[in-house]
Design a protein around this motif. Sequence first.
Motif: not given
Length: 563
Positions: A491, A507, A510-511, A551
Amino acid sequence: MNNKEIVAQAIFEAVKEELTIEEVGRLLENPKSAEHGDVAFPTFALAKIYRKAPQQIAADLAKKINGDRFEKIDVVGPYLNFFMNKEVISSLVLKEIAKEGSTFGDSVIGNKGNVTIDMSSPNIAKPISMGHLRSTVIGNSISLILDKVGFQPVKINHLGDWGTQFGKLIVAYQKWGSEEKVKAEPITELLRLYVQFHEVAESEPALEDEARAWFKKLEENDEEAVELWKWFRSESLKEFDKIYQMLEVSFDSYNGEAFYNDKMAEVVTMLEEKHLLKEDQGAEIVDLSAYELNPALIKKSDGATLYITRDLAAAIYRKRTYNFVKSLYVVGNEQSIHFKQLKAVLKEMGFDWSDEMTHVPFGLITQGGKKLSTRKGKIILLEEVLNEAIESALNQIVEKNPDLPNKEEVARQVGVGAVVFHDLKNDRLNNFDFELEEVVRFEGETGPYVQYTHARAMTILDKAGFTPNPEAVYALNDGDSWEIIKLLQNYPEVVMQAANQYEPSVIAKHSLKVAQAFNKYYAHTKILVEDEQKDARLALVSAVTTILKEDLRLLGVHAPNKM
């Protein structure tokens, strides 16, 4: 430390006479399959140094490297394949997130330096359409990401509150407008007048001359023109504010184009003093051939200044006022030449800080693959889209969880969040088509899917009454939890990448990966079964809620605890 950094350190200890830790880090690879480990190191770069075959170097190195952070190190030809010790790494990651909470991934790299962000910037007397969504939410997310890595963002709404369109609007209002209608529905009525002006002007070109004459009056501070302009501006801002409140976006400055009217003369004087202005067919230009750019037109032959003159004044004002370390312009891709010219002129003027100015471009939102246009009245109003999204979210919540106590508030967070997330999950340079039904789905790669995953994880923690202890050791060793651990561990790098590239989609993606990995884990694992790993599993669930919430926060989206 992520896995690559751990591996790089271990290899460096064994080869430090030959390679720096940075060189080792650059050589590391992610294996294509989990069967080949978590990190791979090809030894070809060491063949010349050691004068041995890469296969032999790999075998020799494997004997030198050890440590409790590795489960095993396989030698496959010239490759060293590192399998991380899942229990050791998971306990380190879960402990760190339990300790740091939402500050996990924070950095002080920005050193509290000011970053001005020119964003949103709608035109007065025109509605905020879907076309304004991108600049607004990309700019807002970048401000949140930069704040997380230690900068001080300064959000500037550079309103389009000047220009010949006000001449057109004054003419249209005087010919066909009514005060009562404008007061009742300011933006709708002013847009109708603006569109009507263009329709009539196609057959009556003299209207354009009238509009220019009225704008000249406005520039000369004619009382009637100024009063109308102020009225159009204040009514518009009231309407804009409703939408900004829905999006929960605020600004540090509303200084728009009009603010720089009295600051442009200084710019022209500076250009004259530095002998940068040249005459070309009656107009005044700055030659930018050294930058392989067309000349920057500073003054038209009738003496009127242009956008670039105003933007030069704005850039100089912002540097003096905020002493920025970076200055960002979150403006559509089609303006890229303008910003290249702007930077080049400032550079010619001797302002080396222009190197810190960055155009952050983005693609278009389309409908049916076609661009949205205000002039012809073909627009999708942002307020209508947000309200429809909220309604769609509410219908789905009522269906899924009719007893949810604060349904309306959650529907607002989910509906608005869905529209924002859909924009930000796309690489900002890409165009994308907007279909509301796709955006507010609770399944697929959507904001509601991530929010729903967060709420599901929170429900598990509530049911267990679990809060992680930052001093406890929570170790896991199964494959599904390991996929989540790796995403959580990376992260800080994800946040830094998003900050360096001014790219919120990093971001958002990633979430989605965390949500997908968690839902797979949830499907395969009995989290609440009573055994020695129950607390470790719950610590993983807790870490997932922490990172998903953070996030979403960095995207400007809420994470409801129940849905």
